[in-house]
Design a protein around this motif. Structure first.
Motif, short mmCIF file in Angstrom:
data_model
loop_
_atom_site.label_atom_id
_atom_site.label_comp_id
_atom_site.label_asym_id
_atom_site.label_seq_id
_atom_site.Cartn_x
_atom_site.Cartn_y
_atom_site.Cartn_z
N GLY A 361 20.90 0.28 -12.51
CA GLY A 361 19.49 0.48 -12.07
C GLY A 361 19.40 -0.41 -10.93
O GLY A 361 20.07 -1.26 -10.42
N THR A 362 18.72 0.52 -9.83
CA THR A 362 18.65 -0.14 -8.41
C THR A 362 17.48 0.26 -8.08
O THR A 362 16.42 0.99 -8.44
CB THR A 362 19.68 0.92 -7.46
N HIS A 363 16.61 -0.77 -7.16
CA HIS A 363 15.44 -0.77 -6.68
C HIS A 363 15.23 -1.36 -5.42
O HIS A 363 16.40 -2.21 -4.90
CB HIS A 363 14.39 -1.39 -7.51
N GLY A 364 14.35 -0.83 -4.39
CA GLY A 364 14.25 -1.38 -3.17
C GLY A 364 13.25 -1.05 -2.47
O GLY A 364 12.44 0.14 -2.92
N ALA A 365 12.77 -1.55 -1.33
CA ALA A 365 11.44 -1.21 -0.77
C ALA A 365 11.85 -1.46 0.82
O ALA A 365 12.32 -2.35 1.32
CB ALA A 365 10.28 -1.89 -1.07
N THR A 366 11.25 -0.36 1.80
CA THR A 366 11.18 -0.51 3.24
C THR A 366 9.92 -0.59 3.60
O THR A 366 9.14 0.29 3.63
CB THR A 366 12.10 0.41 3.94
N ILE A 367 9.43 -1.77 4.27
CA ILE A 367 8.10 -1.89 4.65
C ILE A 367 8.15 -2.27 6.06
O ILE A 367 8.69 -3.24 6.35
CB ILE A 367 7.43 -3.05 3.88
N GLY A 368 7.49 -1.38 6.92
CA GLY A 368 7.67 -1.64 8.36
C GLY A 368 5.93 -1.66 8.97
O GLY A 368 5.02 -0.98 8.34
N HIS A 369 6.04 -1.73 10.21
CA HIS A 369 4.73 -1.94 10.74
C HIS A 369 5.01 -1.38 12.07
O HIS A 369 6.02 -1.37 12.71
CB HIS A 369 4.06 -3.07 10.82
N VAL A 370 3.73 -1.11 13.08
CA VAL A 370 3.97 -0.51 14.55
C VAL A 370 3.82 -2.00 15.33
O VAL A 370 3.09 -2.59 15.30
CB VAL A 370 2.85 0.29 14.85
N PRO A 371 5.06 -2.12 16.05
CA PRO A 371 4.95 -3.54 16.68
C PRO A 371 3.95 -3.61 17.75
O PRO A 371 3.56 -2.28 18.33
CB PRO A 371 6.44 -3.38 17.31
N ASP A 372 3.52 -4.68 18.10
CA ASP A 372 2.59 -4.88 19.22
C ASP A 372 3.17 -4.26 20.49
O ASP A 372 2.10 -3.73 21.31
CB ASP A 372 2.24 -6.34 19.34
#
Length: 466
Positions: A361-372
């Motif tokens: 079982g594997t899980h993950g998340a990539t959460i990014g934003h637009v840099p200033d």
């Protein structure tokens, strides 16, 4: 192809519809996260006009006529799940957990968080992802109920297509049951759209049985304007070597509550889910995925990609439950989400529950934003905040448009895109407000920036996987 209606008049008229808690987590977390579930109530709505709100295209070779037979088969699969869950409660080797007798886990209140794991799984319950109570209410209020039956070893001659059309001031709710018998194949298309202005609610309740060796492909599309509430419950039972592939696109709506559950009861059963979503303005997206793997060597994959803009709010609960006895089972989930505005709220809750020692079982998340720095650069080239966010929004709409089921599906996407973006994405280029050199250069820079953002996201995904 035929259009089939089975009238089933709702029993409400301008009364409040209390659905209770929907999309509840089976493993409760801290209440302060406000992610254990959501109370939903619909008020002041009338039943939708059935002839305008529901459209089902079903090939004649898969028309269902015997609801009782489906209900018996569904009950048999649920009983099988209950028996396995009950066995799960008896194989524990330790008499207590943290000093609490194991028997207490089966009777404790679900909201008492002082005792660990006092939830539906520990009590051996079989629940729906949206919620059993909400499912029952919505099915009872369905303006239409449809039945599809695909005979054994038969490939449906054409896709089954169910479309919901929003009506101002109304609640449009439809339910569909589909039994795909052993070795059969079918494609199911589910869509919800708001072709005319207004406000109201829509709901869709779907149950699917995939018998041994069956192949089911489900394609979903939601293109509601930002004045509509949408509820969706999809529950599937998957037998030996059966395979279910799901492609989901959610692009609109004011509030959307989306529950998806699949009980992989058979050995070597498979469920793959690919979801793309967009939350703009002040919209709210509330997902709950529950994949329960009972069968040996069963496989599940939950992949989701989304963009949040404006002051939108999204919570995605993804639970893969590897149940005792599912030796050799594999479950994988991964979410990638781009936060295009500082005012958005994102909650990503990937959960792996493991009750066997020979599983993956594997899980993950990539959460990014637009840099200033990128925002400032784009602003210096003439783009305001809405235009910068529009770069990412357009990419999602274009992805959906390329993969649209048919011309009607494509029209729904382009209509919503024009409402959100202010221009028609079917055009080769976004129209310029001024045809001067600065505007042209700004568009060139914006396209470069969009490419850079895509590259950054790809590298982030690769890094997460490594």
């Amino acid at each position: 192809m035929e259009t089939l209606y089975q009238p089933n008049k709702p029993e409400f008229q301008d009364a409040a519809i209390d659905l209770g808690v929907v999309n509840g987590l089976l493993t409760s977390t801290w209440n302060r996260l406000q992610a254990n579930g959501q109370n939903v109530e619909l008020a002041g709505l009338r039943p939708a006009n059935q002839w305008a709100a529901y459209e089902l295209d079903v090939p004649g070779d898969v028309r269902g006529v015997d609801q009782a037979t489906f209900d018996v088969a569904w009950a048999a699969y649920e009983e099988q799940a209950r028996e396995i869950s009950a066995q799960r409660l008896t194989v524990k080797s330790t008499p207590d957990v943290n000093g609490v007798p194991f028997e207490a886990f089966k009777v404790a209140a679900a909201d008492d968080l002082d005792v660990p794991a006092r939830n539906a799984i520990a009590r051996g319950a079989v629940d729906a992802a949206l919620g059993a109570s909400a499912d029952a209410v919505l099915r009872a209020l369905s303006g239409e109920h449809f039945l599809v039956d695909v005979p054994a070893y038969h490939a449906a001659s054409a896709p089954v297509v169910l479309r919901l059309k929003a009506q101002d001031g109304a609640f449009a709710c439809a339910s569909l049951d589909m039994h795909v018998h052993e070795g059969a194949k079918v494609k199911l298309v589910l869509e919800a759209d708001s072709p005319a202005e207004g406000a109201g609610a829509l709901a869709l309740v779907v149950r699917v049985i995939a018998d041994a060796g069956a192949r089911v492909f489900i394609k979903q599309q939601q293109t509601l304007d930002d004045s509509w509430t949408y509820l969706e419950s999809i529950e599937i039972k998957t037998a030996n070597s059966a395979r279910v592939d799901v492609d989901q696109v959610y692009l609109g709506g004011k509030e959307s509550y989306l529950g998806f559950g699949n009980a992989l009861l058979g050995a070597k059963s498979v469920c793959n889910i690919d979801t793309h979503y967009l939350a703009a303005g002040t919209s709210k997206l509330d997902f709950n995925y529950l994949i329960r793997q009972f069968g040996k060597q069963s496989t599940s994959k939950l992949i989701s990609n989304g963009v949040l803009t404006g002051a939108s709010d999204k919570v995605l609960r993804g639970t893969i439950d590897l149940i005792h006895g599912c030796k050799g089972a594999v479950g994988h989930e991964l979410e990638s989400v781009l936060l295009a505005n500082k005012d958005v709220r994102n909650r990503t809750i990937p959960i792996i529950l493991c009750d066997d020692d020979d599983v993956q079982g594997t899980h993950g998340a990539t959460i990014g934003h637009v840099p200033d720095s990128q925002r400032n650069y784009l602003a210096s080239r003439g783009l305001d905040t809405l235009q910068i966010e529009g770069l990412f929004l357009r990419s999602l709409f274009e992805h959906a448009l390329i993969d649209a089921f048919d011309e009607e599906s494509a029209r729904a996407i382009t209509r919503l895109a024009k409402t959100v973006l202010g221009y028609d994405i079917a055009d080769a280029e976004e129209p310029l407000s001024e045809t001067n050199e600065q505007q042209v250069q700004a568009k060139i820079d914006a396209k470069i920036a969009a490419g850079l953002a895509a590259g950054l996201a790809a590298r982030a995904n690769q890094s997460e996987q490594n």
